[in-house]
Design a protein around this motif. Sequence first.
Motif, PDB file in Angstrom:
ATOM      1  N   TRP A  78       2.071  14.845  -2.268  1.00  0.00           N
ATOM      2  CA  TRP A  78       3.412  15.350  -1.982  1.00  0.00           C
ATOM      3  C   TRP A  78       3.667  15.491  -0.485  1.00  0.00           C
ATOM      4  O   TRP A  78       4.741  15.139   0.019  1.00  0.00           O
ATOM      5  N   ASP A  79       2.686  15.990   0.242  1.00  0.00           N
ATOM      6  CA  ASP A  79       2.862  16.193   1.676  1.00  0.00           C
ATOM      7  C   ASP A  79       3.036  14.875   2.428  1.00  0.00           C
ATOM      8  O   ASP A  79       3.533  14.878   3.561  1.00  0.00           O
ATOM      9  N   GLN A  80       2.611  13.766   1.825  1.00  0.00           N
ATOM     10  CA  GLN A  80       2.745  12.476   2.484  1.00  0.00           C
ATOM     11  C   GLN A  80       4.042  11.754   2.135  1.00  0.00           C
ATOM     12  O   GLN A  80       4.489  10.887   2.871  1.00  0.00           O
ATOM     13  N   LEU A  81       4.643  12.127   1.013  1.00  0.00           N
ATOM     14  CA  LEU A  81       5.864  11.441   0.591  1.00  0.00           C
ATOM     15  C   LEU A  81       6.953  11.494   1.665  1.00  0.00           C
ATOM     16  O   LEU A  81       7.685  10.525   1.867  1.00  0.00           O
ATOM     17  N   ARG A  99      -7.199   7.370   5.304  1.00  0.00           N
ATOM     18  CA  ARG A  99      -6.262   6.361   4.795  1.00  0.00           C
ATOM     19  C   ARG A  99      -4.858   6.601   5.363  1.00  0.00           C
ATOM     20  O   ARG A  99      -4.148   5.675   5.739  1.00  0.00           O
ATOM     21  N   TRP A 100      -4.472   7.883   5.456  1.00  0.00           N
ATOM     22  CA  TRP A 100      -3.149   8.194   5.997  1.00  0.00           C
ATOM     23  C   TRP A 100      -3.135   8.201   7.521  1.00  0.00           C
ATOM     24  O   TRP A 100      -2.103   7.920   8.151  1.00  0.00           O
ATOM     25  N   GLN A 101      -4.285   8.485   8.121  1.00  0.00           N
ATOM     26  CA  GLN A 101      -4.358   8.410   9.573  1.00  0.00           C
ATOM     27  C   GLN A 101      -4.180   6.971  10.061  1.00  0.00           C
ATOM     28  O   GLN A 101      -3.704   6.735  11.181  1.00  0.00           O
ATOM     29  N   ARG A 152       9.250   7.295   7.600  1.00  0.00           N
ATOM     30  CA  ARG A 152       8.896   7.098   9.022  1.00  0.00           C
ATOM     31  C   ARG A 152       7.963   5.897   9.171  1.00  0.00           C
ATOM     32  O   ARG A 152       8.089   5.119  10.125  1.00  0.00           O
ATOM     33  N   TYR A 153       7.021   5.755   8.244  1.00  0.00           N
ATOM     34  CA  TYR A 153       6.130   4.600   8.308  1.00  0.00           C
ATOM     35  C   TYR A 153       6.922   3.301   8.174  1.00  0.00           C
ATOM     36  O   TYR A 153       6.624   2.307   8.847  1.00  0.00           O
ATOM     37  N   ARG A 194       0.822  -1.209   0.000  1.00  0.00           N
ATOM     38  CA  ARG A 194       0.000   0.000   0.000  1.00  0.00           C
ATOM     39  C   ARG A 194       0.860   1.264   0.000  1.00  0.00           C
ATOM     40  O   ARG A 194       0.410   2.325  -0.445  1.00  0.00           O
ATOM     41  N   LEU A 195       2.070   1.147   0.508  1.00  0.00           N
ATOM     42  CA  LEU A 195       2.942   2.310   0.627  1.00  0.00           C
ATOM     43  C   LEU A 195       3.876   2.487  -0.565  1.00  0.00           C
ATOM     44  O   LEU A 195       4.069   3.607  -1.051  1.00  0.00           O
ATOM     45  N   VAL A 196       4.456   1.387  -1.014  1.00  0.00           N
ATOM     46  CA  VAL A 196       5.472   1.446  -2.074  1.00  0.00           C
ATOM     47  C   VAL A 196       5.106   0.462  -3.182  1.00  0.00           C
ATOM     48  O   VAL A 196       5.099  -0.750  -2.963  1.00  0.00           O
ATOM     49  N   TYR A 197       4.826   0.988  -4.363  1.00  0.00           N
ATOM     50  CA  TYR A 197       4.408   0.175  -5.497  1.00  0.00           C
ATOM     51  C   TYR A 197       4.782   0.929  -6.770  1.00  0.00           C
ATOM     52  O   TYR A 197       5.235   2.086  -6.704  1.00  0.00           O
TER      53      TYR A 197
END
Length: 205
Positions: free
Chosen positions: A108-111, A170-172, A116-117, A96-99
């Motif tokens: 962009w703000d989540q990249l 989804r990001w929370q 950290r995740y 879900r994070l890296v694909y």
Amino acid sequence: ALLALRLVATPDELVEDMIAAIADRAFIGDDPLPRSKSQFEQQRTRARARVPAVADAAIRMFSQTALGHAKVAQQIATPAPALARLAADVRVQLSRLVYKGFMHDTPWDQLGHLARYLKAIELRLTKYPENPERDRRHAEVIAGLAKKIDRRLEDLRAAGECDPRVDSLRWQIEELRVSLFAQELRTPAPVSIKRLQKAWEGVLA
């Protein structure tokens, strides 16, 4: 860093994805879409000035994410039978994070939070033997919430719609994982199972 994600996508695909992310951020960023030729020209001028800083940031975030992903992937490559459930859960989270295409798809703000995740996953794997039952309980609650959110996101995509509240949830979910499995990494804002459940009820209202 490109080789660290060789199982996710080819180097050419990763570079293409990074270029798309840089172009999107540099040209549009947080600006409104140009509505005239003159606005377009002004936007292009601003984009040219932005490109170096945006490219530097993108390369840094990509490298941190790639290296973090490689560490976690190595940890779960050949899990012991007792770690089978945990490894399966982590594989789903990684996907879900890296694909292929994650750089352009991820806001962009989540990249900047992806590394950290991934570090939180690494810490979770390290801590797991101390209290596997606690890990299982938390994982079950998170999986239940994530399933509901994913289903809503799929329904919205199928209808050609979007809901920023659902995207935020989804990001929370990722922040909740950090809070529950790697508290020492901290989260930008308070997050808890109760808060997410309340936010989800607000989406349904």
